[in-house]
Every structure is written in structure tokens, then in C-alpha cells.
Design a protein around this motif. Structure first.
Motif, mmCIF file in Angstrom:
data_model
loop_
_atom_site.group_PDB
_atom_site.id
_atom_site.type_symbol
_atom_site.label_atom_id
_atom_site.label_comp_id
_atom_site.label_asym_id
_atom_site.label_seq_id
_atom_site.Cartn_x
_atom_site.Cartn_y
_atom_site.Cartn_z
ATOM 1 N N SER A 827 0.857 -1.184 0.000
ATOM 2 C CA SER A 827 0.000 0.000 0.000
ATOM 3 C C SER A 827 0.889 1.227 0.000
ATOM 4 C CB SER A 827 -0.928 0.029 1.211
ATOM 5 O OG SER A 827 -1.679 1.248 1.217
ATOM 6 N N GLY A 828 0.603 2.179 -0.866
ATOM 7 C CA GLY A 828 1.371 3.407 -0.925
ATOM 8 C C GLY A 828 1.055 4.340 0.217
ATOM 9 N N MET A 829 -0.004 4.052 0.961
ATOM 10 C CA MET A 829 -0.402 4.852 2.119
ATOM 11 C C MET A 829 -0.054 4.098 3.403
ATOM 12 S SD MET A 829 -4.118 5.916 0.458
ATOM 13 C CE MET A 829 -4.881 5.993 2.053
ATOM 14 N N ASP A 830 -0.290 4.736 4.535
ATOM 15 C CA ASP A 830 -0.202 4.043 5.804
ATOM 16 C C ASP A 830 -1.173 2.856 5.748
ATOM 17 O OD1 ASP A 830 -0.772 3.176 8.476
ATOM 18 O OD2 ASP A 830 -0.005 5.072 9.236
ATOM 19 N N PRO A 831 -0.693 1.638 5.983
ATOM 20 C CA PRO A 831 -1.557 0.450 5.833
ATOM 21 C C PRO A 831 -2.809 0.474 6.692
ATOM 22 C CG PRO A 831 0.746 -0.193 6.004
ATOM 23 C CD PRO A 831 0.695 1.268 6.315
ATOM 24 N N SER A 832 -2.805 1.250 7.757
ATOM 25 C CA SER A 832 -3.966 1.300 8.641
ATOM 26 C C SER A 832 -4.936 2.408 8.267
ATOM 27 C CB SER A 832 -3.505 1.515 10.087
ATOM 28 O OG SER A 832 -2.870 2.786 10.234
ATOM 29 N N TYR A 833 -4.630 3.154 7.171
ATOM 30 C CA TYR A 833 -5.431 4.334 6.835
ATOM 31 C C TYR A 833 -6.162 4.134 5.514
ATOM 32 C CZ TYR A 833 -6.640 9.219 5.853
ATOM 33 O OH TYR A 833 -7.317 10.369 5.575
ATOM 34 N N VAL A 834 -7.380 4.640 5.450
ATOM 35 C CA VAL A 834 -8.141 4.689 4.192
ATOM 36 C C VAL A 834 -8.760 6.073 4.076
ATOM 37 C CG1 VAL A 834 -8.659 2.225 4.154
ATOM 38 C CG2 VAL A 834 -10.260 3.809 5.254
ATOM 39 N N LEU A 835 -9.022 6.491 2.851
ATOM 40 C CA LEU A 835 -9.713 7.757 2.647
ATOM 41 C C LEU A 835 -11.158 7.635 3.124
ATOM 42 C CD1 LEU A 835 -8.579 8.971 -0.900
ATOM 43 C CD2 LEU A 835 -7.856 9.839 1.315
ATOM 44 N N PRO A 836 -11.773 8.739 3.517
ATOM 45 C CA PRO A 836 -13.195 8.695 3.862
ATOM 46 C C PRO A 836 -14.026 8.195 2.682
ATOM 47 C CG PRO A 836 -12.207 10.786 4.514
ATOM 48 C CD PRO A 836 -11.188 10.074 3.691
ATOM 49 N N ASP A 837 -15.181 7.618 2.978
ATOM 50 C CA ASP A 837 -16.037 7.051 1.931
ATOM 51 C C ASP A 837 -16.519 8.099 0.930
ATOM 52 O OD1 ASP A 837 -15.788 4.589 3.088
ATOM 53 O OD2 ASP A 837 -17.688 4.697 4.178
ATOM 54 N N ASN A 838 -16.502 9.366 1.309
ATOM 55 C CA ASN A 838 -17.014 10.402 0.416
ATOM 56 C C ASN A 838 -15.920 11.187 -0.289
ATOM 57 O OD1 ASN A 838 -16.137 11.620 2.736
ATOM 58 N ND2 ASN A 838 -18.079 12.622 3.238
ATOM 59 N N VAL A 839 -14.680 10.672 -0.271
ATOM 60 C CA VAL A 839 -13.551 11.383 -0.886
ATOM 61 C C VAL A 839 -12.803 10.449 -1.823
ATOM 62 C CG1 VAL A 839 -11.332 12.523 -0.465
ATOM 63 C CG2 VAL A 839 -13.277 12.983 1.036
ATOM 64 N N ALA A 840 -12.436 10.972 -2.987
ATOM 65 C CA ALA A 840 -11.600 10.237 -3.939
ATOM 66 C C ALA A 840 -10.332 11.036 -4.216
ATOM 67 C CB ALA A 840 -12.350 9.990 -5.245
ATOM 68 N N MET A 841 -9.213 10.333 -4.366
ATOM 69 C CA MET A 841 -7.987 10.957 -4.840
ATOM 70 C C MET A 841 -8.004 10.860 -6.359
ATOM 71 S SD MET A 841 -3.999 9.871 -4.285
ATOM 72 C CE MET A 841 -4.121 9.856 -2.506
ATOM 73 N N ILE A 842 -8.157 11.973 -7.042
ATOM 74 C CA ILE A 842 -8.304 11.934 -8.493
ATOM 75 C C ILE A 842 -7.010 12.271 -9.223
ATOM 76 C CG2 ILE A 842 -10.774 12.413 -8.391
ATOM 77 C CD1 ILE A 842 -10.164 15.294 -9.217
ATOM 78 N N THR A 843 -6.001 12.731 -8.510
ATOM 79 C CA THR A 843 -4.698 12.986 -9.120
ATOM 80 C C THR A 843 -3.606 12.713 -8.102
ATOM 81 O OG1 THR A 843 -5.627 14.799 -10.446
ATOM 82 C CG2 THR A 843 -3.236 14.652 -10.333
ATOM 83 N N LEU A 844 -2.611 11.938 -8.504
ATOM 84 C CA LEU A 844 -1.356 11.805 -7.775
ATOM 85 C C LEU A 844 -0.276 11.706 -8.834
ATOM 86 C CD1 LEU A 844 0.342 11.469 -5.225
ATOM 87 C CD2 LEU A 844 -0.116 9.007 -5.320
ATOM 88 N N LYS A 845 0.475 12.798 -9.004
ATOM 89 C CA LYS A 845 1.400 12.881 -10.135
ATOM 90 C C LYS A 845 2.682 13.575 -9.707
ATOM 91 C CE LYS A 845 1.825 15.037 -14.735
ATOM 92 N NZ LYS A 845 2.280 13.837 -15.445
ATOM 93 N N GLU A 846 3.801 12.918 -9.979
ATOM 94 C CA GLU A 846 5.090 13.567 -9.740
ATOM 95 C C GLU A 846 5.397 14.510 -10.895
ATOM 96 O OE1 GLU A 846 9.851 12.533 -9.177
ATOM 97 O OE2 GLU A 846 8.343 10.997 -8.744
#
Length: 960
Positions: A827-846
Motif C-alpha cells: 500500500s502506498g499509504m499508511d496500511p492502517s489508513y483509508v480515505l473517507p467514503d465520500n472522498v476520492a484521490m483523483i490525481t497523484l502525479k510527480e
């Protein structure tokens, strides 16, 4: 002067222009208070692909948005920058193209605008302030608030609105409005918007390309045909005519149109003369201007403007001519664009985890190709066939380059010495073709399947891939067997597979799979799990392979009255005699609804008044498909973890069979229930009422085409107790022509052109060995019925899963040692963390400088869901658990300026009838540099640039 479709270029002449030996024309005019000011806006419109490809228009092969500027000498580049700095050359809109507003996904529109805006900022240090959507075929509320207000525009101008709407707005002087496109963001995201009186061209008799026939200003009194008084009178008359339908003493003349200014001197010579002589006449004031100058002049009047809150769909340019066919035209291209969009979103995440390569493969080419695909003549489906092919070719090249990024990134993350098989998602799975999974495992090898989840929450779904043998089993990375099911490949599927693989690849498949292997899989947020497919040993339990015991129903077998299919408390009820959906039962929600699914098609009008075409939908009667058009119908039951599979086919060449009698076949699917009216569509679900327009009394002349709307996410209808929702896998057209009925158009094939410029019938075919047949398109629609008020949860969360499916990558491995030497779960995030059900990450770009661009979108509107239409919070420290954040800067949506800077300089427009300020809109607050928490209000999208500590390296950990 056409640099690229990414820029709308508006030029001002130099202060003095000498046109003859004895005459100097005074063009130094400014805005004059107390007079009618005619703003002459010199512009051209260059399509990045329509009748010709983008390269054919440009006469080159460079695919970069930097193409024109990079082709010029340093001297010319410096002149351009001087013209921009002086205000003589104005950059507006600023995206890589002028995108369509009906067919693109909002993420794609955002990405392509960001590409253009960041390039302009880097190259010229300019942030465009004006939206210029002059050529799209109708305008969306999302364009008004998201792609205009949220990118920092102060105004938005366009041309194409319904002819009945335009006539009423002329009478009421309401062509220019304040457009409040989002009920969630309200006045905080409103914008001044203006529709032109006709098109985006000059008034009649004022065209001056070298081959135009408008009278020139002949001002040499020693020659015949001296006409200065006549031309001045005509100019003043046209100006006063426009003033009569426009508020304030400012009018804009759009001096140009498509592909003009190939001979710029012919335009400027005449405009110099008009400014000189009109201002000598004195009745009106003419001046060289730009949309920005015009906007600032309008704002300076301190006037209150009419309020607009819905959208400008559908568009008709005259009676019986609704531009609603393009909502569905070229569904294969629309599906391919959506597929590549999802792949790009996942690929750039993986690119970030590994680190963007400055010299090796990257995702930039796919970004460019996707940006061009959003053009209003591309994903809309109204270009010539060879241009559509060019668009698909660019996407394919972009995919190949991005697949190398996925391949190397996954190899790096898994610490694999052997790369995955191109990171391939098996792009031809829709025709049952996936060479990576069609391998012989009898020699003891394992097929390793990496299942990557690009969403910010943990997710479960069924993976389905073709296999050549039934003697296989599936295990997770812990060695546990996963429930799986084999589904026989239907003859219709195999026929499509063989025909289209030959058409696409030039060769027949080397093997023929017998089954789909379906198994339940899961993956952590922004991460993957690994699964292993191997040959089953004789002592091991028999797989859930299809057999007579697993066949619940076959249409060629014993007949039943009805068939109930489904796991647990959810059942779909089918008629056995004519296998069609007839009912929906959810015992958990106490729903029992009569629902009928059927297929029909529209024939098209062929008279000279108006034919159907790529743009125009003008039906001439609906016809149901006959029972004998239904292919075999089989229901298979497998393990409880796997969905029951129901495969039904309508004859894919329906349009081809009937083309001798029909001009147009628009194939559609109908969902009928006993529910009452209530239809909504889109990112912001807009309510549509049949035969009704909020802003004017509609004269109904096309009761079907005039009620069609663009569907990007889905549509639903509701009554006092229930909601019936249908979600789509690509943009299509949809409507509700009768109470309790939803209608989605699947495919269009035409034999005539509709007279809107493309001059080619939309007759898509696929050819093998000089034999051609009508294009077959395989798509998916998703149906659900919920209790009233609960449907939004499914539409929003599952809709995001449809947009961002699992990315599958494959490799082969000897023996069972993979998990001992590789990272099998990540997992690219903290394994114990998830985004809230009402939020999407729509861009992650270097970005190229090592910084990271990230966007979060709140998925729900205000009052859409009792639990999820609330403020949400995202923990950036948990998102980037493996890196140290040193700075977070909030940006405009297009990431070309700081958000605070943008808000400070944006114009605040007054609205008619507002005696007091509009209710304050709640938005997420500033990000505290210590806690690094991002708040998002309903429908809010927030964009950030993040700086990391340079020495930080990503560490990979086992997850979950």
C-alpha cells in the motif's frame, strides 16, 4: 497566427498602421464613456483534429503542446513574449485543446486544462483569466463552476445555445448572465458568462480573409467605388443592432472564425480603416480589444446580471435539429478514452511510487494523447474516420509508453528481477483476449497476477480473465485457495474474439481459451495484492467448473416460466420464454419491483429538411428487436463469493442487417418499471423534466431527440419509496420518454451526413481480408434499486470503482517461491489508513521538478446523502506515510497559481434580485502546516503542490 489549439490567440495591432503612401490610420482609440463601445476581438479557431488530423492541420509531426513556439527562432519567440507582455497578444482558455463538455469525464477535462495552464505559466508567466468555449455543442454546469471559476477565470464566452433559448435571451437582453453552476458551491464558484448573438463570427458583411466577399473599405477618392460613408453606416447599424440585445454600452465583435488569419493583413487593413473612419463619424466608438478588456469593461459598469443555475443542454441550431446524437456517436472511441483515462490515473500513481524517470519512459505521452482526445471534435465522435483513427493511435502509443512505466514500477516495488508483462491490463478483454493469461500451466509454472487498486479505500471485486484449461486453481499470497469459478466462453464471444483480433493485430490468436476464470480479489488503498494461478493436482478439490449441475438455466433446454438469479437476498427475475429481465427483488431492503429490460432501435429521418448524422439525432420511429434477435441465454451458478453469471446477447450486426432500409440505426436499451417520474444525470445530478426548459417555454418539435441528455456517470429515477439507478462505463446519451422508463443509447450507425461540416456518414466498419462489417461495441451498464434516499451511496462509490477498475499485471514464475523473494502486498499509504467514503484521490502525479501534484474530490452534493454529504477530512501524513512533507501549497484547480492568490484577484459579479448577499458557502479551511489535514466540503475539489524532503526514499512494506 495559429500556435495551437491549446491557445486562443487574439491580436491587437500596433499603435499606428500605415496603409497607403499618403494615409495614416488612427487606431489608438480607447473605451469612451457615454458612447457605445464596439470591441473588435481578432481571433481564429484551430481544431486539433476534425476534418484532418492535428498533424495534418499543422503540417508537422511533433506531438507536443509546445509545437508552434518550439519551431520558431529565438527572435520570433522573443517577439511573441513582448506582444503578450504588452497585452497585444492574449492567451485565453489555455488548455491543450478546447474540450467538449458532454462526452469527457471531469477528471480528463481537469487534466488537459492543467497541462496547458502549467505550460503557459512556465513559458510566459501568464495565468489565463478568460474561458473561451466557442465551439462545443452545448455547455455544462460543470464547465461553469469547475473548469471556469475554479481555475481562476473571470468570464466564460461561448456560441452554441439552443435557438429558442437564444431568441428569448435576445428579447430579454440576457445573453450575458452570472452562471452559478453548482448548488453545492453556490456563489463561491459563479462566473460571468456570455453567449454570442449568433455564432463566433463577425456580423454579416464583415469577413476579411483573402477569399471572403465582404465589401472592403475603399477610401481613395481618386478611384471609383469610394464607399467610406456606406461602410461606416453599415458598421454603425450592425453595432446598434447588437446593442439592442446587449446590456451596458459595450458589445463584442468576434472578428474571425475557423482557420482565419491565414492572411492576417487582409483583416487588419480593413479593421484599421473601420476604427479610423467610424471614430471620425463619432456615433459609436470602435477599438481593438480582447475578451479580457471587454470583461473588465463590463465589470466596471457595476451592473447586476441575470442568474443562470442549470446548463445549456440540449443544443438545437434550428427546428428538428438537436445536436444530441454525438452524446453516443463512436461509442468504441468513447470507451477507449475512458479506459485510457483510468489507466493513466493508475499509471501516474505507480510512477510516483518508483520515482519519475527523467530519461526513461514516463506517462507524459499518454497525458498528451488523452488531452487531445478531449477535444470537442474527438471524444464527441464527430470527426472524420481517419481522424478518429489517429486519435486512437495516439492513445495506443501513449498506453505502450505508460505500460513500460507500470512494468518498471511494479518490478521495483515487488523487488522483482523479472518484469511484469508490460503491466498489461489486457486491453482486449472486452473481446475475451488476454495473451498474458492464456498460458499453459501444466509444466508447473504459476501465473502471477498483481491486482492494483488506484482508489483510496480498500476494495473487493471479481477478476475475470480467459484461460485455456479448466484444471486450474487460484491462491492468495498467503497460500490460501481462493474460491473461483469457470464460465464457458460463448460462441458469440469467440467469434468476436477471432474476428477482431485479426482486425486489430493482423493475426488470429495462437490459442483458444475455453473459459473465463473468475475469482474474488481484494486490494488495499493505492496498493496491490498478488494472486497465483496454477495447475490443479489430481488430489486437490475439484474447481467450480461448469457442468450440467452448475447450469441453472439454458434457453435451449427445458423451459420454465421465470428464473430467479442472484446471491442471498438479491434476486433478478427473468422471463424464460423470451429471456429478458422482468423483476428485481431485494429482501433486505423489502423491494420487489417490476423491471423490464428490452432493446430497440430508432430509424433515422432521411428527408432533405434534416437527416440524422454524427451530430444530429432525428429519429423517425422506434422499433423493437424481435425475439429471434436474442441469442442463447445461460445462467451459471458458482461459489457464493462469485457473482452468478448471466450472459445474454442481442445480434451485434442489427444495424448492418437493416441498413438497406434504414438511414440510421440508433440501438438502445430500455429499463421500464412502475415508478413515477424523477430523472437526474451527471457529476452534479441535474433534474430533467420532459418537454421542459427552466429558462424558456419550449416549443416541442422533436419529443425524443429534444429530451436526450449527456450521461457520464449515470442516471436515476425515483418515486416516493424507491430509486432506480443505471450507471455507465462511458459517456452516452440518455432520456426518459415515458413515465417509469429510462432509455440509454448504445450505438449509432448512419448512412447519411447531417450537413454540419464533417461531410461523412458515421458508418464505422471493421475489415478483415477486404471483407467489412459493422463495428461491434461491447459495453456495460449497471442497475440497482434502493430505498429512497439510499441510492447515492451506490452511485457515487460504485461509480468511482467503474471509473477506476483494478489494474492487472501478469508474469510467470517457476515453483512457489515468489512470496519469499518479492513484496506480494503493498500500500502506498499508511496500511492502517483509508480515505473517507465520500472522498476520492483523483490525481497523484510527480512533476518534473520532483514535487507532487495531488487532488482530492468530495464525491457528494449537499443534501444528497444524510451521512456522506458532510465535511470530510484527509490526513496527508497518512497518505504519504513513507515520505516527509516539508511544504504544502494549495493551488487553483489547474495548478497554475496559488489558491489564495486566485481568490484575491477574481472578480465578484452582482446578481439581479439579490438585495442581500447569497448564503455563505462552507468550504474546507486552510491546511495547518503542523497537522496537515485537508478538509473538503460537498462537491469541493482541492489541489495541492507538495514538497518532500529530498533525501526521503520510498520504502515498501507488506500490507494488510
Amino acid at each position: 497566427m495559429a500556435i495551437h489549439g491549446a491557445w486562443i490567440l487574439l491580436t491587437l495591432m500596433s499603435i499606428w498602421g500605415v496603409e497607403s503612401k499618403y494615409m495614416v490610420y488612427n487606431t489608438t482609440s480607447k473605451i469612451v464613456s457615454g458612447k457605445l463601445n464596439v470591441h473588435l476581438v481578432a481571433h481564429t479557431h484551430y481544431d486539433v483534429g476534425w476534418l484532418k488530423t492535428v498533424d495534418q492541420y499543422y503540417v508537422g509531426s511533433n506531438n507536443s503542446i509546445q509545437r508552434w513556439g518550439r519551431d520558431q527562432s529565438e527572435t520570433v519567440q522573443e517577439i511573441v513574449k513582448q506582444l503578450i507582455n504588452s497585452g497585444q497578444l492574449e492567451l485565453i482558455n489555455g488548455g491543450m485543446c478546447m474540450h467538449d463538455e458532454a462526452a469527457p469525464h471531469y477528471i480528463d477535462m481537469t487534466d488537459q486544462t492543467t497541462l496547458g495552464h502549467r505550460f503557459i505559466k512556465q513559458e510566459f508567466n501568464i495565468t489565463p483569466r478568460i474561458g473561451w468555449q466557442i465551439d462545443p455543442f452545448g455547455h455544462s454546469a460543470v464547465q461553469a463552476y469547475l473548469l471556469s471559476a475554479e481555475v481562476g477565470f473571470d468570464s466564460l464566452f461561448f456560441a452554441r445555445i439552443d435557438y429558442q433559448d437564444r431568441a428569448k435571451r435576445k428579447d430579454e437582453k440576457s445573453l450575458e448572465v452570472v452562471w452559478r453552476g453548482s448548488k453545492s458551491l453556490g456563489s463561491s464558484a459563479q462566473i460571468f458568462a456570455g453567449a454570442f448573438p449568433e455564432n463566433y463570427e463577425p456580423p454579416n458583411n464583415f469577413y476579411y480573409e483573402v477569399n471572403d466577399d465582404s465589401p472592403i473599405v475603399q477610401d481613395d477618392m481618386e478611384l471609383f467605388d469610394y464607399n467610406v460613408p456606406e461602410r461606416v453606416n453599415e458598421f454603425v447599424a450592425a453595432a446598434l443592432s447588437q446593442a439592442n440585445i446587449t446590456q451596458t454600452n459595450h458589445v463584442m465583435w468576434t472578428m474571425g472564425t475557423d482557420f482565419k488569419y491565414q492572411y492576417a493583413h487582409t483583416w487588419f487593413r480593413q479593421m484599421n480603416k473601420f476604427i479610423h473612419y467610424v471614430n471620425q463619424d463619432g456615433r459609436v466608438n470602435a477599438l481593438y480589444s480582447t475578451p479580457l478588456i471587454y470583461t473588465d469593461a463590463k465589470y466596471a459598469t457595476n451592473k447586476a446580471w441575470p442568474l443562470k443555475t442549470d446548463d445549456y443542454f440540449p443544443h438545437a441550431d434550428r427546428i428538428n435539429a438537436y445536436w444530441t446524437g454525438y452524446f453516443t456517436s463512436r461509442p468504441a472511441l468513447k470507451g477507449y478514452v475512458r479506459m485510457m483515462s483510468a489507466y493513466y490515473l493508475a499509471a501516474r500513481q505507480l510512477e510516483f511510487f518508483k520515482g519519475k524517470s527523467k530519461s526513461g519512459p514516463n506517462t507524459d505521452y499518454l497525458a498528451d494523447a488523452l488531452a487531445l482526445a478531449q477535444h470537442h471534435d474527438a471524444v464527441s465522435g464527430i470527426s472524420k474516420q481517419h481522424v478518429a483513427n489517429d486519435c486512437a493511435k495516439r492513445l495506443s502509443i501513449g498506453y505502450e509508453k505508460a505500460a513500460k512505466v507500470v512494468e518498471t514500477s511494479l518490478a521495483s516495488i515487488t523487488r522483482s528481477s523479472s518484469k511484469t508483462d508490460s503491466g498489461s491490463p489486457c486491453l482486449l478483454l472486452n473481446i475475451s483476449y488476454c495473451p498474458a493469461s492464456e498460458v499453459d500451466l501444466s509444466n508447473g509454472k504459476n501465473l502471477v497476477v498483481v491486482v492494483y487498486n488506484p482508489l483510496g479505500w480498500k476494495r473487493e471485486d471479481v477478476v475475470r480473465i480467459p484461460v485455456i484449461d479448466e484444471n486450474v486453481m487460484v491462491k492468495d499470497h498467503g497460500g490460501n485457495e481462493i474460491k473461483s469459478q469457470l464460465l464457458p466462453l460463448q460462441k458469440a464471444s469467440l467469434a468476436i474474439r477471432n474476428y477482431y483480433s485479426m482486425a486489430y493485430l493482423g493475426k488470429s490468436p495462437s490459442v483458444t481459451p475455453k473459459y473465463w476464470l473468475a475469482f474474488s480479489s481484494s486490494a488495499p488503498p493505492l496498493g496491490f495484492n498478488t494472486y497465483f494461478i496454477s495447475s490443479r493436482k489430481q488430489k486437490e478439490t475439484t474447481i467450480a467448473a461448469p457442468s450440467e449441475n452448475h447450469v441453472v438455466y439454458g434457453s435451449k433446454g427445458k423451459q420454465k416460466d421465470v428464473i430467479k438469479v442472484g446471491p442471498g437476498n438479491l434476486k433478478l427475475v427473468y422471463s424464460a420464454n423470451q429471456p429478458k429481465l422482468i423483476g428485481y427483488i431485494s429482501s433486505r431492503n423489502m423491494i420487489k419491483e417490476s423491471v423490464r429490460q428490452s432493446y430497440s432501435f430508432y430509424s433515422g429521418a432521411t428527408d432533405t429538411q434534416q437527416a440524422s448524422g454524427a451530430y444530429i439525432f432525428r429519429p423517425n420511429g422506434m422499433y423493437s428487436t424481435k425475439p429471434d434477435d436474442q441469442a442463447s441465454f445461460t445462467v451459471l451458478r458458482g461459489p457464493k463469493y462469485i457473482r452468478e453469471s448471466i450472459r445474454g446477447y442481442i445480434r451485434s450486426q442489427e444495424c448492418t442487417r437493416r441498413r438497406s432500409m434504414l438511414n440510421l440505426s440508433s440501438l438502445l436499451v430500455l429499463y421500464r418499471s412502475m415508478m413515477e417520474l424523477g430523472k437526474k444525470f451527471g457529476r452534479d445530478f441535474l433534474e430533467r423534466i420532459r418537454d421542459y426548459r427552466k429558462d424558456w417555454t419550449l416549443d416541442v418539435n422533436q419529443p425524443v431527440a429534444g429530451n436526450y441528455y449527456p450521461i457520464n456517470l449515470g442516471m436515476y429515477m425515483k418515486d416516493d419509496n424507491k430509486e432506480l439507478s443505471v450507471l455507465v462505463d462511458r459517456s452516452v446519451g440518455g432520456t426518459s420518454i415515458k413515465d417509469g422508463q429510462l432509455e440509454l443509447m448504445l450505438h449509432r450507425r448512419l448512412l447519411q451526413d447531417d450537413g454540419r461540416g464533417v461531410a461523412e456518414a458515421l458508418n464505422e466498419t471493421v475489415c478483415v481480408l477486404n471483407k467489412c462489417s459493422g463495428l461491434t461495441v461491447v459495453g456495460k451498464y449497471y442497475l440497482k434499486i434502493d430505498p429512497l434516499g439510499e441510492g447515492a451511496k451506490w452511485r457515487r462509490s460504485f461509480g468511482q470503482e467503474i471509473y477506476s477498475p483494478f489494474l492487472l499485471a501478469f508474469t510467470e514464475q517457476e515453483g512457489n517461491g515468489w512470496t519469499n523473494s518479492h513484496v506480494a502486498s503493498f500500500s502506498g499509504m499508511d496500511p492502517s489508513y483509508v480515505l473517507p467514503d465520500n472522498v476520492a484521490m483523483i490525481t497523484l502525479k510527480e512533476l518534473n521538478d520532483g514535487k507532487v501534484l495531488i487532488r482530492f474530490a468530495h464525491l457528494y452534493e449537499v443534501e444528497e446523502d444524510k451521512d456522506l454529504s458532510v465535511m470530510a477530512s484527509v490526513q496527508l501524513k497518512n497518505i504519504f506515510a513513507h515520505k516527509k512533507i516539508i511544504k504544502v501549497t494549495e493551488m487553483s484547480l489547474s495548478a497554475n497559481q496559488g489558491r489564495a492568490e486566485m481568490e484575491k484577484k477574481r472578480l465578484v459579479w452582482k446578481v439581479e434580485g439579490s438585495s442581500e448577499e447569497a448564503p455563505k458557502v462552507v468550504r474546507g479551511g486552510p491546511v495547518d502546516p503542523a497537522t496537515l489535514v485537508v478538509e473538503l466540503a460537498p462537491m469541493e475539489i482541492r489541489t495541492f503542490i507538495i514538497d518532500f524532503e529530498q533525501k526521503t526514499k520510498m520504502s515498501y512494506v507488506h500490507c494488510c
